[in-house]
Structures are given as structure tokens and as C-alpha cells.
Scaffold this motif. Structure first.
Motif, PDB file in Angstrom:
ATOM      1  N   ASP A  81      30.483  35.213  40.635  1.00 42.89           N
ATOM      2  CA  ASP A  81      31.648  34.585  39.799  1.00 42.89           C
ATOM      3  C   ASP A  81      32.113  33.149  40.383  1.00 42.89           C
ATOM      4  OD1 ASP A  81      33.194  34.663  37.277  1.00 42.89           O
ATOM      5  OD2 ASP A  81      34.589  34.300  38.935  1.00 42.89           O
ATOM      6  N   HIS A  82      31.879  32.089  39.340  1.00 48.90           N
ATOM      7  CA  HIS A  82      32.248  30.711  40.140  1.00 48.90           C
ATOM      8  C   HIS A  82      33.862  30.679  39.601  1.00 48.90           C
ATOM      9  CE1 HIS A  82      27.983  30.499  40.394  1.00 48.90           C
ATOM     10  NE2 HIS A  82      28.252  29.405  41.210  1.00 48.90           N
ATOM     11  N   PHE A  83      34.622  31.714  40.011  1.00 50.78           N
ATOM     12  CA  PHE A  83      36.198  31.563  39.693  1.00 50.78           C
ATOM     13  C   PHE A  83      36.211  31.434  38.212  1.00 50.78           C
ATOM     14  CE2 PHE A  83      36.094  30.089  44.338  1.00 50.78           C
ATOM     15  CZ  PHE A  83      36.825  30.895  44.836  1.00 50.78           C
ATOM     16  N   HIS A  84      35.607  32.063  37.483  1.00 47.54           N
ATOM     17  CA  HIS A  84      35.410  31.849  35.890  1.00 47.54           C
ATOM     18  C   HIS A  84      36.534  33.244  35.628  1.00 47.54           C
ATOM     19  CE1 HIS A  84      32.031  29.518  35.480  1.00 47.54           C
ATOM     20  NE2 HIS A  84      32.881  28.650  34.884  1.00 47.54           N
ATOM     21  N   GLN A  85      36.276  34.433  35.875  1.00 44.68           N
ATOM     22  CA  GLN A  85      37.183  35.266  35.458  1.00 44.68           C
ATOM     23  C   GLN A  85      37.892  35.952  37.086  1.00 44.68           C
ATOM     24  OE1 GLN A  85      34.566  38.328  33.893  1.00 44.68           O
ATOM     25  NE2 GLN A  85      33.063  37.092  34.818  1.00 44.68           N
ATOM     26  N   PHE A  86      37.519  35.837  38.014  1.00 51.30           N
ATOM     27  CA  PHE A  86      38.079  36.111  39.218  1.00 51.30           C
ATOM     28  C   PHE A  86      38.778  34.849  40.241  1.00 51.30           C
ATOM     29  CE2 PHE A  86      34.262  38.864  38.475  1.00 51.30           C
ATOM     30  CZ  PHE A  86      35.165  40.056  37.863  1.00 51.30           C
ATOM     31  N   PHE A  87      39.901  35.229  40.892  1.00 55.95           N
ATOM     32  CA  PHE A  87      40.498  34.123  41.429  1.00 55.95           C
ATOM     33  C   PHE A  87      41.036  34.790  42.652  1.00 55.95           C
ATOM     34  CE2 PHE A  87      43.342  30.496  42.068  1.00 55.95           C
ATOM     35  CZ  PHE A  87      42.462  29.469  42.128  1.00 55.95           C
ATOM     36  N   LEU A  88      41.781  34.093  43.611  1.00 56.09           N
ATOM     37  CA  LEU A  88      42.536  34.493  44.760  1.00 56.09           C
ATOM     38  C   LEU A  88      43.322  35.499  44.233  1.00 56.09           C
ATOM     39  CD1 LEU A  88      43.049  31.030  46.417  1.00 56.09           C
ATOM     40  CD2 LEU A  88      40.784  32.549  46.578  1.00 56.09           C
ATOM     41  N   ASP A  89      43.913  35.732  43.279  1.00 52.28           N
ATOM     42  CA  ASP A  89      44.619  36.809  43.216  1.00 52.28           C
ATOM     43  C   ASP A  89      43.969  38.094  42.912  1.00 52.28           C
ATOM     44  OD1 ASP A  89      43.594  36.133  40.798  1.00 52.28           O
ATOM     45  OD2 ASP A  89      45.420  36.732  39.696  1.00 52.28           O
ATOM     46  N   ASN A  90      42.543  38.270  42.854  1.00 56.00           N
ATOM     47  CA  ASN A  90      41.854  39.460  42.415  1.00 56.00           C
ATOM     48  C   ASN A  90      40.338  39.026  42.401  1.00 56.00           C
ATOM     49  OD1 ASN A  90      40.809  41.942  41.762  1.00 56.00           O
ATOM     50  ND2 ASN A  90      41.712  42.091  39.940  1.00 56.00           N
ATOM     51  N   TYR A  91      39.674  39.111  43.680  1.00 49.87           N
ATOM     52  CA  TYR A  91      38.239  38.771  43.572  1.00 49.87           C
ATOM     53  C   TYR A  91      37.756  39.831  44.376  1.00 49.87           C
ATOM     54  CZ  TYR A  91      34.664  35.470  43.764  1.00 49.87           C
ATOM     55  OH  TYR A  91      33.468  34.842  43.320  1.00 49.87           O
ATOM     56  N   PRO A  92      37.076  40.801  43.628  1.00 47.78           N
ATOM     57  CA  PRO A  92      36.328  41.692  44.320  1.00 47.78           C
ATOM     58  C   PRO A  92      35.082  41.325  45.120  1.00 47.78           C
ATOM     59  CG  PRO A  92      35.609  41.628  41.903  1.00 47.78           C
ATOM     60  CD  PRO A  92      36.700  40.667  42.164  1.00 47.78           C
TER      61      PRO A  92
END
Length: 314
Positions: free
Chosen positions: A59-70
Motif C-alpha cells: 500500500d502506497h500510504f493510501h489506507q495505511f500510514f505511520l499510525d497503523n501500517y501492518p
């Protein structure tokens, strides 16, 4: 048991569709060659006649970001929506709805847990271009169910290259054990040397041509020892700030095993080197003929002889 009929690994370039469908006067100089190479690569999947696609991307930071990136995640849905708005706007990628295969997703999730990989999972996953790009290039009809697997190649701390290799080996084991008569193809995309938004971006070639040549040689000859000896998070960062996507290509080689690829091609595309690779774990005459025909059509180099020519543009 299921049959793994093909493993495909490639770079993913979000401008492919836009670049190759633009009016002739607006096309980049490499557009026609790029299209020929991709269509030849597509034939290597078609010959494998898969029923299901296991697809690896990030995922290119579309739905995951630094607060929750599996770290690792699997989708478990009947349907998957794609594409994100900025990908439609900037890249000209259309919307898609892909069928899922919940049975294989559940079987793989449990198997991965049993193999020591504590996967996250999602029933609300939206797909971005790391998976839609190979749909566009190798299965444009989008007519097969998918099992999407996402990996973290962007948000430190990252898993090690060996962890990606081990995950590939685990995925192979689980596909081989899946109680079904269906044919499964594994398709994954990543990066060679790549710079996004930094000073090495948009050069005449990829930011580290030497790494690109070595990486393709290592992958095409199944040389995991050389990869683990030479590739670290630090060395990848030195080749470009997005080069860590190479670890998804290591994962795909892990699914195939330490074997020579049956099909290899590449394209020097100004700021990147594109790469296309296929392994046939249970190669038939039809698959071998498709690989040879595709190679003859675009000048790709296949098998162990590729190592001697890895630095050349195919």
C-alpha cells in the motif's frame, strides 16, 4: 492439491496504461516497445491457465500510514474495490472491482500463522496500483479471483530481506498444500532501484544501474545467497529511497524457489529499469513454448544464460 502453475515478478509502473494508450503524437519514445514487452510477458501467464491469482504488493500510504501500517496483511473479501482517486487523476488508472477467493484467503491466513507469520487481515481492503498495475499488464480482463497480500516496504522498521524470502517459501508451501484441484498463479510487483521525490528522481535511467543489473541477475538465477550477502536496508537506501520494494521481488523468488527463471525481460525507461520475470514450477511444453515465443518476439534473455547479459538492455 492445488497446482502452482506460474510465479510472476515485475516492477510496477503506474503510467504504463496512460503512456501506451495516448495518441501517437503524445507518446513517449519507448511506448511501443514497452507495450510489446508487456504483451509478451502477458503470454507467459496466459499459458499457465490459472484459476486464482495470489497477488503481492504494498500500500502506497493510501489506507495505511505511520499510525497503523501492518507488516504483513492478507485480504479476506468476496469483492475488492480499486482504484484510489489520486491514481485515477495522476496515472489514468480506471476503477476496478476484483473478485476475491475467501476460501483460499482463509486457508492461507491460517497456514501463514502456523508457519510463524502473524499476519494482519482485512475485510475492508481497497486495492491500489501495486496490484492493479499487474492486472492491467498481465490479466487486463480482470476475470480471475484474487488473494491480495500486502507487505510493508515503506514505513520503518522494515522486515529483513531474509524475512521476505522466508515468507515466499511459506506461501509456496501453503499453496502446494491447498486442498483443491485449482491452478494458482502468484503475481507480485516491487521495485529495482527507485527514487521518489528525491534528488535521484527522473534521471536518464534508474538511480543505480549497477544494482539493477545485479538484482536481475540474482533473481533470474535464483541466487538467494548473493542477495542475502549483498542486500541490506542500508544498501537499498543508497540505491534510491524507494528501492526497498526489491524485497517484494525477493518474496516472489521465494515462492518460485532458488531456480532459474523461465522468462526474463527488461526495459530501460528513462528514470527506472522495468523488469519482467516468470518461473514455471511445473513447466509444460505449452508453457515452455510460450516463454520461448515471447522471448523471441521481444529479444528477452531467458534462463541461466541471462547472467552474462544482465547489464544490457533487452
Amino acid at each position: 492439491m492445488a497446482e502452482l502453475t506460474a510465479v510472476l515478478a515485475s516492477t510496477h509502473h503506474p503510467f504504463y496504461l496512460k503512456a501506451t494508450t495516448a495518441p501517437a503524437e503524445e507518446r513517449i519514445p519507448q511506448a511501443d516497445e514497452w507495450k510489446r514487452k508487456v504483451e509478451a510477458y502477458r503470454e507467459t501467464l496466459t499459458a499457465a491457465e490459472p484459476d486464482i491469482l495470489v497477488m503481492v504488493g504494498a500500500d502506497h500510504f493510501h489506507q495505511f500510514f505511520l499510525d497503523n501500517y501492518p507488516t504483513f496483511m492478507i485480504g479476506k473479501q468476496e469483492k475488492y474495490d480499486a482504484t484510489f482517486y489520486n491514481e485515477e487523476r495522476e496515472f489514468g488508472i480506471p476503477k476496478y472491482v476484483l473478485d476475491g477467493d475467501v476460501d483460499l484467503s482463509n486457508f492461507m491466513h491460517q497456514g501463514l500463522m502456523d508457519e510463524g507469520f502473524d499476519f494482519s487481515f482485512s475485510h475492508e481492503l481497497k486495492i491500489d496500483h501495486s496490484i492493479i498495475c499487474p492486472i492491467i499488464t498481465v490479466r487486463p480482463d480482470a476475470d480471475l479471483p484474487v488473494v491480495p497480500i500486502y507487505t510493508n516496504i515503506f514505513a520503518p522498521p522494515l522486515p529483513s530481506p531474509k524475512r521476505f524470502w522466508d515468507l515466499g517459501r511459506a506461501i509456496r508451501k501453503i499453496i502446494d498444500a491447498y486442498p483443491s484441484d485449482k491452478k494458482v498463479a502468484a503475481i507480485g510487483t516491487g521495485h529495482l532501484s527507485l527514487e521518489l521525490g528525491g534528488p535521484l528522481m527522473f534521471g536518464e535511467h534508474g538511480p543505480d544501474p549497477e544494482f539493477d543489473a545485479q538484482a536481475i541477475e540474482w533473481l533470474s538465477t535464483g541466487n538467494i545467497e548473493a542477495i542475502l550477502e549483498n542486500v541490506t536496508h542500508e544498501s537499498m537506501a543508497g540505491s534510491g529511497n524507494a528501492t526497498h520494494g526489491f524485497m517484494d521481488l525477493i518474496l516472489m523468488m521465494g515462492i518460485a524457489g532458488p531456480e532459474n527463471a523461465d522468462y526474463v525481460d527488461q526495459l530501460d525507461l528513462y528514470h527506472t529499469r522495468e523488469m519482467y520475470m516468470t518461473w514455471y514450477p511445473n513447466k509444460t511444453d505449452k508453457m515452455a513454448e510460450a516463454a520461448a515465443r515471447s522471448a523471441a518476439g521481444v529479444g528477452a534473455v531467458t534462463g541461466p544464460m541471462y547472467a552474462a547479459k544482465a547489464g544490457a538492455t533487452a
